[in-house]
Motif scaffolding. Structure first.
Motif, PDB file in Angstrom:
ATOM      1  N   ALA A  27     -19.480 -34.761   4.590  1.00  0.00           N
ATOM      2  CA  ALA A  27     -20.388 -34.337   3.522  1.00  0.00           C
ATOM      3  C   ALA A  27     -19.626 -34.105   2.218  1.00  0.00           C
ATOM      4  O   ALA A  27     -20.110 -34.453   1.135  1.00  0.00           O
ATOM      5  CB  ALA A  27     -21.145 -33.083   3.940  1.00  0.00           C
ATOM      6  N   LEU A  28     -18.436 -33.529   2.301  1.00  0.00           N
ATOM      7  CA  LEU A  28     -17.622 -33.327   1.102  1.00  0.00           C
ATOM      8  C   LEU A  28     -17.206 -34.666   0.494  1.00  0.00           C
ATOM      9  O   LEU A  28     -17.272 -34.850  -0.729  1.00  0.00           O
ATOM     10  CB  LEU A  28     -16.390 -32.480   1.422  1.00  0.00           C
ATOM     11  CG  LEU A  28     -16.653 -30.981   1.500  1.00  0.00           C
ATOM     12  CD1 LEU A  28     -15.494 -30.271   2.184  1.00  0.00           C
ATOM     13  CD2 LEU A  28     -16.911 -30.405   0.116  1.00  0.00           C
ATOM     14  N   ALA A  29     -16.794 -35.595   1.313  1.00  0.00           N
ATOM     15  CA  ALA A  29     -16.424 -36.919   0.810  1.00  0.00           C
ATOM     16  C   ALA A  29     -17.608 -37.555   0.089  1.00  0.00           C
ATOM     17  O   ALA A  29     -17.461 -38.107  -1.007  1.00  0.00           O
ATOM     18  CB  ALA A  29     -15.951 -37.811   1.957  1.00  0.00           C
ATOM     19  N   THR A  30     -18.775 -37.436   0.685  1.00  0.00           N
ATOM     20  CA  THR A  30     -19.990 -37.998   0.089  1.00  0.00           C
ATOM     21  C   THR A  30     -20.308 -37.311  -1.235  1.00  0.00           C
ATOM     22  O   THR A  30     -20.678 -37.959  -2.208  1.00  0.00           O
ATOM     23  CB  THR A  30     -21.170 -37.862   1.070  1.00  0.00           C
ATOM     24  OG1 THR A  30     -20.841 -38.561   2.274  1.00  0.00           O
ATOM     25  CG2 THR A  30     -22.441 -38.429   0.485  1.00  0.00           C
ATOM     26  N   GLU A  31     -20.141 -36.016  -1.268  1.00  0.00           N
ATOM     27  CA  GLU A  31     -20.429 -35.245  -2.477  1.00  0.00           C
ATOM     28  C   GLU A  31     -19.519 -35.651  -3.638  1.00  0.00           C
ATOM     29  O   GLU A  31     -19.945 -35.714  -4.786  1.00  0.00           O
ATOM     30  CB  GLU A  31     -20.262 -33.755  -2.170  1.00  0.00           C
ATOM     31  CG  GLU A  31     -20.851 -32.844  -3.195  1.00  0.00           C
ATOM     32  CD  GLU A  31     -22.373 -32.835  -3.260  1.00  0.00           C
ATOM     33  OE1 GLU A  31     -22.904 -32.451  -4.317  1.00  0.00           O
ATOM     34  OE2 GLU A  31     -23.038 -33.217  -2.271  1.00  0.00           O
ATOM     35  N   THR A  35     -18.254 -38.765  -8.474  1.00  0.00           N
ATOM     36  CA  THR A  35     -17.602 -38.061  -9.582  1.00  0.00           C
ATOM     37  C   THR A  35     -16.088 -37.997  -9.476  1.00  0.00           C
ATOM     38  O   THR A  35     -15.397 -37.991 -10.497  1.00  0.00           O
ATOM     39  CB  THR A  35     -18.139 -36.627  -9.696  1.00  0.00           C
ATOM     40  OG1 THR A  35     -17.908 -35.940  -8.459  1.00  0.00           O
ATOM     41  CG2 THR A  35     -19.630 -36.621 -10.019  1.00  0.00           C
ATOM     42  N   GLU A  36     -15.565 -37.923  -8.250  1.00  0.00           N
ATOM     43  CA  GLU A  36     -14.121 -37.809  -8.049  1.00  0.00           C
ATOM     44  C   GLU A  36     -13.704 -38.674  -6.869  1.00  0.00           C
ATOM     45  O   GLU A  36     -13.445 -38.184  -5.774  1.00  0.00           O
ATOM     46  CB  GLU A  36     -13.733 -36.346  -7.791  1.00  0.00           C
ATOM     47  CG  GLU A  36     -14.010 -35.418  -8.955  1.00  0.00           C
ATOM     48  CD  GLU A  36     -13.590 -33.992  -8.659  1.00  0.00           C
ATOM     49  OE1 GLU A  36     -12.517 -33.787  -8.041  1.00  0.00           O
ATOM     50  OE2 GLU A  36     -14.336 -33.079  -9.052  1.00  0.00           O
ATOM     51  N   PRO A  37     -13.623 -39.994  -7.088  1.00  0.00           N
ATOM     52  CA  PRO A  37     -13.350 -40.901  -5.970  1.00  0.00           C
ATOM     53  C   PRO A  37     -12.033 -40.630  -5.238  1.00  0.00           C
ATOM     54  O   PRO A  37     -11.964 -40.797  -4.024  1.00  0.00           O
ATOM     55  CB  PRO A  37     -13.370 -42.293  -6.596  1.00  0.00           C
ATOM     56  CG  PRO A  37     -13.503 -42.121  -8.049  1.00  0.00           C
ATOM     57  CD  PRO A  37     -13.860 -40.700  -8.337  1.00  0.00           C
ATOM     58  N   GLU A  38     -11.002 -40.209  -5.948  1.00  0.00           N
ATOM     59  CA  GLU A  38      -9.727 -39.927  -5.285  1.00  0.00           C
ATOM     60  C   GLU A  38      -9.870 -38.736  -4.330  1.00  0.00           C
ATOM     61  O   GLU A  38      -9.295 -38.736  -3.234  1.00  0.00           O
ATOM     62  CB  GLU A  38      -8.611 -39.651  -6.307  1.00  0.00           C
ATOM     63  CG  GLU A  38      -8.216 -40.861  -7.118  1.00  0.00           C
ATOM     64  CD  GLU A  38      -9.113 -41.101  -8.340  1.00  0.00           C
ATOM     65  OE1 GLU A  38      -9.986 -40.249  -8.645  1.00  0.00           O
ATOM     66  OE2 GLU A  38      -8.955 -42.143  -8.977  1.00  0.00           O
ATOM     67  N   THR A  39     -10.629 -37.727  -4.767  1.00  0.00           N
ATOM     68  CA  THR A  39     -10.879 -36.571  -3.901  1.00  0.00           C
ATOM     69  C   THR A  39     -11.700 -36.998  -2.692  1.00  0.00           C
ATOM     70  O   THR A  39     -11.406 -36.599  -1.558  1.00  0.00           O
ATOM     71  CB  THR A  39     -11.599 -35.454  -4.681  1.00  0.00           C
ATOM     72  OG1 THR A  39     -10.775 -35.072  -5.788  1.00  0.00           O
ATOM     73  CG2 THR A  39     -11.866 -34.247  -3.810  1.00  0.00           C
ATOM     74  N   ALA A  40     -12.713 -37.819  -2.932  1.00  0.00           N
ATOM     75  CA  ALA A  40     -13.528 -38.329  -1.830  1.00  0.00           C
ATOM     76  C   ALA A  40     -12.644 -39.058  -0.823  1.00  0.00           C
ATOM     77  O   ALA A  40     -12.764 -38.862   0.391  1.00  0.00           O
ATOM     78  CB  ALA A  40     -14.612 -39.255  -2.357  1.00  0.00           C
ATOM     79  N   MET A  41     -11.722 -39.882  -1.323  1.00  0.00           N
ATOM     80  CA  MET A  41     -10.862 -40.652  -0.427  1.00  0.00           C
ATOM     81  C   MET A  41      -9.964 -39.742   0.382  1.00  0.00           C
ATOM     82  O   MET A  41      -9.688 -40.027   1.551  1.00  0.00           O
ATOM     83  CB  MET A  41     -10.045 -41.672  -1.234  1.00  0.00           C
ATOM     84  CG  MET A  41      -9.354 -42.695  -0.353  1.00  0.00           C
ATOM     85  SD  MET A  41     -10.509 -43.672   0.630  1.00  0.00           S
ATOM     86  CE  MET A  41      -9.732 -43.553   2.241  1.00  0.00           C
ATOM     87  N   ARG A  42      -9.518 -38.639  -0.199  1.00  0.00           N
ATOM     88  CA  ARG A  42      -8.693 -37.697   0.570  1.00  0.00           C
ATOM     89  C   ARG A  42      -9.487 -37.142   1.754  1.00  0.00           C
ATOM     90  O   ARG A  42      -8.949 -37.006   2.857  1.00  0.00           O
ATOM     91  CB  ARG A  42      -8.184 -36.558  -0.321  1.00  0.00           C
ATOM     92  CG  ARG A  42      -7.010 -36.981  -1.182  1.00  0.00           C
ATOM     93  CD  ARG A  42      -6.253 -35.808  -1.785  1.00  0.00           C
ATOM     94  NE  ARG A  42      -7.061 -34.952  -2.635  1.00  0.00           N
ATOM     95  CZ  ARG A  42      -7.284 -35.171  -3.928  1.00  0.00           C
ATOM     96  NH1 ARG A  42      -6.757 -36.224  -4.523  1.00  0.00           N
ATOM     97  NH2 ARG A  42      -8.024 -34.345  -4.632  1.00  0.00           N
TER      98      ARG A  42
END
Length: 113
Positions: A27-31, A35-42
């Motif tokens: 869910a965090l990755a999706t969120e 807006t923050e693809p690098e964070t999503a990828m982490r």
């Protein structure tokens, strides 16, 4: 008057309570995806590392890697996702991952009549 926490704030609180919960990490990755693809990828990488049987991760992680201009890594994620999905009998997920892989490799052609 106190405002209600945002969905992101709620998810981060859930993550703080249980950083191993696959659904919360997903869910965090999706969120963060838009807006923050690098964070999503982490977060996707955390799922790939800690929950390799969480089939839903592979399609989205591969797409995110493509977005981040990392096609070789995306291909590896799709390939592994195919193996995991097929092993788990999730043929619909396997089909979606196969389509994404074919598109990445330029094999998503249409028959021309």
């Amino acid at each position: 008057m106190e405002t209600a926490p945002s969905r992101l704030q709620q998810l981060l609180a859930f993550y703080e309570d249980d950083p191993t919960d696959a659904f919360t990490i997903y869910a965090l990755a999706t969120e963060y995806r838009e807006t923050e693809p690098e964070t999503a990828m982490r977060y996707y990488q955390t799922l790939l590392d800690q929950h390799p049987d969480y089939v839903g991760t592979y399609y989205h992680a591969g797409k995110m890697l493509q977005h981040l201009q990392k096609p070789d890594e995306a291909e590896k994620v799709y390939q592994k996702g195919l193996r995991v999905a097929r092993k788990d009998g999730q043929m619909h997920a396997a089909s979606e991952i196969q389509q994404a892989l074919n598109q990445l490799l330029g094999l998503d052609y249409e028959d021309e009549d």
